[in-house]
Each structure stands twice: as structure tokens, then as C-alpha cells.
Design a protein around this motif. Structure first.
Motif, PDB file in Angstrom:
ATOM      1  N   TYR A 259       0.835  -1.208   0.000  1.00  0.00           N
ATOM      2  CA  TYR A 259       0.000   0.000   0.000  1.00  0.00           C
ATOM      3  C   TYR A 259       0.867   1.254   0.000  1.00  0.00           C
ATOM      4  N   ARG A 263       1.155   4.209  -3.118  1.00  0.00           N
ATOM      5  CA  ARG A 263       0.633   5.525  -2.722  1.00  0.00           C
ATOM      6  C   ARG A 263       1.703   6.602  -2.956  1.00  0.00           C
ATOM      7  N   ILE A 280      -1.943  -3.507  -2.206  1.00  0.00           N
ATOM      8  CA  ILE A 280      -3.161  -3.438  -1.395  1.00  0.00           C
ATOM      9  C   ILE A 280      -3.911  -2.189  -1.825  1.00  0.00           C
ATOM     10  N   THR A 281      -5.023  -2.381  -2.504  1.00  0.00           N
ATOM     11  CA  THR A 281      -5.812  -1.236  -2.961  1.00  0.00           C
ATOM     12  C   THR A 281      -6.882  -0.829  -1.958  1.00  0.00           C
ATOM     13  N   ASP A 282      -7.325  -1.769  -1.116  1.00  0.00           N
ATOM     14  CA  ASP A 282      -8.364  -1.494  -0.118  1.00  0.00           C
ATOM     15  C   ASP A 282      -8.048  -2.347   1.106  1.00  0.00           C
ATOM     16  N   PHE A 283      -7.347  -1.759   2.069  1.00  0.00           N
ATOM     17  CA  PHE A 283      -6.890  -2.533   3.218  1.00  0.00           C
ATOM     18  C   PHE A 283      -8.045  -3.022   4.076  1.00  0.00           C
ATOM     19  N   PHE A 350      -6.749   3.440   4.574  1.00  0.00           N
ATOM     20  CA  PHE A 350      -5.656   2.952   3.730  1.00  0.00           C
ATOM     21  C   PHE A 350      -6.226   2.392   2.426  1.00  0.00           C
ATOM     22  N   THR A 351      -6.433   3.281   1.486  1.00  0.00           N
ATOM     23  CA  THR A 351      -7.017   2.900   0.202  1.00  0.00           C
ATOM     24  C   THR A 351      -6.322   3.634  -0.926  1.00  0.00           C
ATOM     25  N   LEU A 352      -6.212   2.968  -2.060  1.00  0.00           N
ATOM     26  CA  LEU A 352      -5.638   3.582  -3.264  1.00  0.00           C
ATOM     27  C   LEU A 352      -6.732   4.032  -4.226  1.00  0.00           C
ATOM     28  N   GLN A 378      -7.330  -7.962  -5.576  1.00  0.00           N
ATOM     29  CA  GLN A 378      -6.760  -6.616  -5.522  1.00  0.00           C
ATOM     30  C   GLN A 378      -5.473  -6.526  -6.332  1.00  0.00           C
TER      31      GLN A 378
END
Length: 428
Positions: A259, A263, A280-283, A350-352, A378
Motif C-alpha cells: 500500500y 501511494r 493493497i488497494t483497499d486494506f 488505507f485505500t488507493l 486486488q
């Protein structure tokens, strides 16, 4: 709410945080993975199969609990440190280096599950482990130095710089970031730093917010969702070094680093290449899936805080290693007061989302077979959404023994893939 409490046997039987080829040294998957993680560094003489098996059996004989785990690994680490001292006295530097690395690795394993409420002892054990890693630096076959990276409010990020040779000539450089349970020192082994150096790449390792070397001594420096801020400081530092080609700096992120580094790359055009192992796009989605897959029946969609906090307590009764992992590497590293706070609030930051189109550099994505299905999805989504000059997806397979988290069960293979790819991309 659930109609009845979770049965401890059910929880143990269905635990599936990481479904991997296991050693089978402990019933707990997390404890067993700790043994695998320690043993994996035998590739670089920082462990031996015989010592790991001995300690695992000793822990089992002593009841297999948290105290037995910490005590046995602490004793093994201090035994290795004494052997290193004896080797140094005899002038045997190569032998001393091997045992210093083992002392570091075994004490790191003990510290991993230490009770964080005993903050002074926790930090002291960490510092003891690092002291042995640092003592080995002059004994390496390459130039190595401890560095301090100016960050914010007078706080420096601790790290290490390894040069591919001692010429001082500017070279392509890889900045490596671990995850929520990572040590900057451990990355030397986990990320296969010698493999990078052998391919003419410099390496910078560091501890950012939420990671051990910073958090032990600056307790307020927890993970921040805007990872581009600390990474900006790191890139300021590394691109200013005369032995670094400022236009050839890559980021390599492992575990939660999957992540952090994407980022950073989305916000900083100084990043010439990116490796995400694994992205990790969506933790929040990832961690919820890992938890739900470990339950005998799915929780209600609107499960309140009491449910998640109760689950945390029940996990502790069933699997001390899993609860210790949650406490040390979810709550401690983010500053969450309760597990519900971590899961329902902090993990969502914690998201992309919306950031993938901003990544513009060549990117390598790795995904190991042992990760859960959400992690696989992901990783694929991340790769497919990239619009970059060059991108590669590589699956770390069970058949090649690389199916564990981040391919730790076959570090030589994983590192070869990463640094061959980076050497090609950064030289083009």
C-alpha cells in the motif's frame, strides 16, 4: 449479533489468515509462520534448520505459550551472540558475521510477539537485536552505513544504505519498505538485499511511521494514510546522495508496503520504477475478508463494535499468536484504542481509490498463491488498472515453494525476479 460465542476449536480449525504450505511446527498458523519466517533467512546464513527445529520443539515442550516462545528465542539469540563474540576474539570475521545475523534474527523473533504493554522491555529487546545487526555491518562484503533521514518536527527516520560497490559512482537505487510488522533491518534478509547489490543496485532500507525502529522510540509516530509524506522525505534524502542516480530510484514495497509504495509513487514523479509485493488497494476489505474467513459463520453486516471487540478477546483464548499479531501490528502501529476502532475506522483510510491512474512509472506486481482471494483480486485489479509504459504481473506459486506471504518461503526466487526486472528497467 451472534446467537452463541465462537467455539475455540472452531476458530482454530477455520483460521485462514494465510493459507500456505506450512511447516507444521505449531497448531497456530501465525506461530507456524513465525517459524517459517525465521527459517527463511537461512538462505543468507541468518538461521539454520537445526536451530529452528530445536527451538520449535523446545517451545512445544514448555507448553507452547507466548512466554515460552519469547524465552526460547531470546535464549537462542543470546547463544548466537556469544558464539559471534568468541569468533571475533579468534579473528574469524566471517563466522562472527554469520552468528551476529543469527543473533539478530532470533532476538527479532522473540521481540515480534513481546507484550507491548511492557514498553521499556519491549524496546530494549528490539535494541538488543539491532545491536547485533549493526555489529555485522563492517563485516559485510559491501559498503554499508546507518543513516538518519530528516523527517518532521526534528524526528529522523532510521535506516541503512548499502552501496553496490565502493567506487562512489552514481548508481540506480532501490528504496525498500516493509509493512505493519516489518523491521528495517529484517528487510536485508526478507527483501534479499545481497541479490540487489550483486546486480549493481544500491539499496536504502528505512523505518517509516508505524514501523519498529521509529515507533519504539517515538510512540506517537503511527502509520499515516498519506504515505507520500514520509516517502517524500526519503526521496529527498536518497536523490541528494552523490552515489545515487536521482533519475533511477525505484520503490519496492512488501506486505503493507504494497500500500505504502504505490501511494508514494502516485504522488511523486521521482519514482522511476515500482515493485508491489503485493499491492493493497483497499486494506479494510482485505483485513475483513481475512477475519471473516476464519469464522465458522459470517458475522452480520452491521456487526457493532461490541462484536468485534468480543471476537478479539475470543481469538486470544484460542490463538495467542494471532491475537498478539493483531495487538502489536494492527492496534500498536496505528494508535487504535480497540480492535473495533481499528477495523471500523482506521483500516478504511488505507485505500488507493482514485490513485492508480496517477502512477506513471514501470511497475512489477507480485501475488503469492497463499494469499486470500481478496488479495488476489486486488493484485489483479491493481495491475489491470495501471496505464504505465511497462508493467509485469508475476504469480508466486505453490509449486515453486513461493506461495507464502510475499514469497518469503523462497526468498532467492522472489528476489531474483524483482532485481532482474529492476536491473533491466532502470538500465533502459
Amino acid at each position: 449479533m451472534r446467537k452463541r460465542p465462537i467455539d475455540e476449536g472452531e476458530l482454530m480449525a477455520t483460521s485462514a489468515v494465510m493459507t500456505i504450505n506450512r511447516l507444521g511446527f505449531a497448531d497456530s498458523e501465525m506461530q507456524d509462520f513465525a517459524y517459517l519466517r525465521t527459517l527463511a533467512y537461512a538462505d543468507q546464513d541468518a538461521a539454520s534448520a537445526g536451530e529452528v527445529v530445536y527451538v520449535a520443539r523446545k517451545i512445544a515442550r514448555e507448553g507452547g505459550d507466548r512466554e515460552a516462545f519469547i524465552q526460547a528465542w531470546t535464549e537462542q539469540g543470546r547463544t548466537a551472540a556469544q558464539m559471534a563474540d568468541d569468533a571475533l576474539t579468534a579473528g574469524r570475521e566471517l563466522t562472527a558475521r554469520m552468528f551476529l545475523h543469527r543473533a539478530y534474527n532470533y532476538l527479532r523473533t522473540a521481540e515480534f510477539y513481546f507484550d507491548r504493554t511492557q514498553a521499556e522491555e519491549f524496546a530494549a529487546l528490539y535494541d538488543e537485536s539491532v545491536s547485533h545487526f549493526d555489529r555485522a555491518l563492517p563485516l559485510l562484503n559491501t559498503a554499508a552505513e546507518r543513516v538518519t533521514i530528516p523527517y518532521l518536527d526534528g524526528i529522523d527516520l532510521p535506516g541503512y544504505f548499502f552501496a553496490a560497490d565502493d567506487s562512489g559512482r552514481p548508481r540506480p537505487t532501490v528504496v525498500i519498505s516493509g509493512g505493519g510488522d516489518g523491521h528495517g533491518e529484517e528487510l536485508y534478509f526478507l527483501a534479499g538485499v545481497p541479490h540487489a547489490l550483486a546486480r549493481g543496485l544500491n539499496v536504502l532500507l528505512f523505518h517509516g511511521p508505524g514501523q519498529r525502529g521509529l515507533l519504539h522510540h517515538h510512540p506517537g509516530q503511527v502509520f499515516r494514510a498519506d504515505a507520500e509524506v514520509p516517502f517524500g522525505s526519503v526521496l529527498d534524502y536518497v536523490t541528494a546522495r552523490p552515489d545515487v542516480r536521482a533519475d533511477r530510484v525505484a520503490l519496492y514495497g512488501l506486505s503493507f508496503g504494497g500500500y505504502l509504495t504505490p501511494r508514494a509513487a502516485a504522488h511523486d514523479r521521482r519514482v522511476a520504477a515500482l515493485v508491489a509485493n503485493a499491492p493493497i488497494t483497499d486494506f479494510h476489505a482485505l483485513i475483513v475478508d481475512a477475519l471473516v474467513s476464519a469464522l465458522p459463520t459470517p458475522p452480520p453486516a452491521d456487526a457493532p463494535a461490541e462484536f468485534w471487540n468480543g471476537l478479539y478477546e475470543q481469538i486470544g483464548a484460542a490463538d495467542w499468536a494471532l491475537q498478539a499479531t493483531m495487538d502489536n501490528y494492527m492496534l500498536w502501529t496505528t494508535g487504535a484504542e480497540t480492535f473495533a476502532d481499528y477495523l471500523q475506522n482506521m483500516s478504511r483510510s488505507f485505500t488507493l481509490d482514485g490513485l492508480l491512474p496517477q502512477i506513471s512509472c514501470p511497475t512489477l506486481t507480485l501475488s503469492s498463491d497463499g494469499e486470500n482471494e481478496v488479495a488476489h483480486r486486488q493484485a489483479r485489479h491493481f495491475h489491470e488498472q495501471l496505464d504505465v509504459p511497462h508493467k509485469t504481473f508475476y504469480r508466486l506459486t505453490t509449486e515453486l515453494g513461493a506461495d507464502s506471504h510475499c514469497g518469503i518461503s523462497n526468498i532467492a526466487l522472489t528476489s531474483t525476479l524483482v532485481y532482474d526486472w529492476l536491473a533491466d528497467v532502470l538500465s533502459s
